[in-house]
Write a protein that holds these residues in place. Structure first.
Motif, PDB file in Angstrom:
ATOM      1  N   GLU A 136      39.032  44.055  82.710  1.00 16.48           N
ATOM      2  CA  GLU A 136      39.994  44.298  83.789  1.00 16.48           C
ATOM      3  C   GLU A 136      39.953  45.763  84.231  1.00 16.48           C
ATOM      4  N   HIS A 137      39.781  46.672  83.277  1.00 20.53           N
ATOM      5  CA  HIS A 137      39.682  48.111  83.576  1.00 20.53           C
ATOM      6  C   HIS A 137      38.483  48.377  84.480  1.00 20.53           C
ATOM      7  N   HIS A 188      36.884  46.256  86.398  1.00 23.67           N
ATOM      8  CA  HIS A 188      37.115  45.594  87.690  1.00 23.67           C
ATOM      9  C   HIS A 188      38.049  46.442  88.560  1.00 23.67           C
ATOM     10  N   THR A 189      39.089  46.980  87.951  1.00 24.32           N
ATOM     11  CA  THR A 189      40.068  47.789  88.700  1.00 24.32           C
ATOM     12  C   THR A 189      39.414  49.059  89.247  1.00 24.32           C
ATOM     13  N   GLN A 190      38.539  49.684  88.458  1.00 26.90           N
ATOM     14  CA  GLN A 190      37.868  50.914  88.905  1.00 26.90           C
ATOM     15  C   GLN A 190      37.048  50.668  90.171  1.00 26.90           C
ATOM     16  N   GLU A 229      39.857  47.965  93.237  1.00 23.35           N
ATOM     17  CA  GLU A 229      41.191  48.286  93.750  1.00 23.35           C
ATOM     18  C   GLU A 229      41.053  49.266  94.911  1.00 23.35           C
ATOM     19  N   ARG A 259      45.529  51.848  92.190  1.00 23.27           N
ATOM     20  CA  ARG A 259      44.401  51.897  91.254  1.00 23.27           C
ATOM     21  C   ARG A 259      44.706  52.853  90.103  1.00 23.27           C
ATOM     22  N   LYS A 306      47.407  51.338  87.816  1.00 15.59           N
ATOM     23  CA  LYS A 306      46.866  50.229  87.030  1.00 15.59           C
ATOM     24  C   LYS A 306      45.934  50.743  85.936  1.00 15.59           C
TER      25      LYS A 306
END
Length: 173
Positions: A49-50, A52-54, A57, A63, A66
């Motif tokens: 998830e980390h 993907h967020t980088q 988002e 961003r 999160k």
């Protein structure tokens, strides 16, 4: 209305990292093999998830918030994994209740319906009372530790005292 019900966080609002299941200070973080595996799976999901967020988002403020939350969760989880002490069920004395035991109990009280229960003593992160997995720090687990088949424990409940007799003890894998 409380701001907890509104999605109107400001960029300067502090990021609140949800607490993990409590482990009393100075208490060893005992885990089962299953429990350690679950912690590692949770870590892999948070790391995914980390990443993907980088990348995905779009809103910079969201961003950053999160990522801060995920970094905090990953840090807390890494700490739990680093302090985990796996207990091998094969090394437990199978004639008595210890960490990792699945205990079969029968209520001796008519008030409580003479119900049968099955509880497995696990680590704090693996505990799930609805599925019969209780933390070794839970009051009922502490009452059972060291007991043998045929022993009884007295559990205080809202309905009064419930005497439970240990009818069987087993250990997984």
């Amino acid at each position: 209305m409380s701001s907890a019900f509104l999605k109107n966080e400001r960029a300067d609002d502090p990021v609140v990292i949800p607490a993990r299941a409590p482990l009393p200070p100075g208490t060893t973080n005992y885990v089962t093999y299953r429990g350690l595996s679950l912690l590692r799976e949770e870590l892999a999901a948070l790391e995914q998830e980390h990443a993907h967020t980088q990348i995905h988002e779009l809103d910079e403020t969201e961003r950053m918030r999160k990522l801060a939350l995920l970094n905090g969760q990953i840090g807390a989880l890494n700490q739990r994994i680093a302090t985990a002490k796996v207990v091998d069920n094969h090394e437990q004395p199978h004639h008595e209740v210890r960490f990792g035991a699945t205990v079969h109990l029968k209520s001796q009280s008519t008030k409580h319906g003479k119900a049968n229960r099955q509880l497995t003593i696990v680590g704090v992160d693996e505990a799930d009372a609805t599925n019969g997995r209780i933390a070794f720090t839970a009051p009922i687990a502490r009452l059972m530790l060291g007991k043998s088949v045929g022993d009884s424990i007295a559990l205080r409940t809202i309905k009064g005292e419930n005497v439970l007799k240990i009818t069987d003890i087993s250990y997984e894998g």
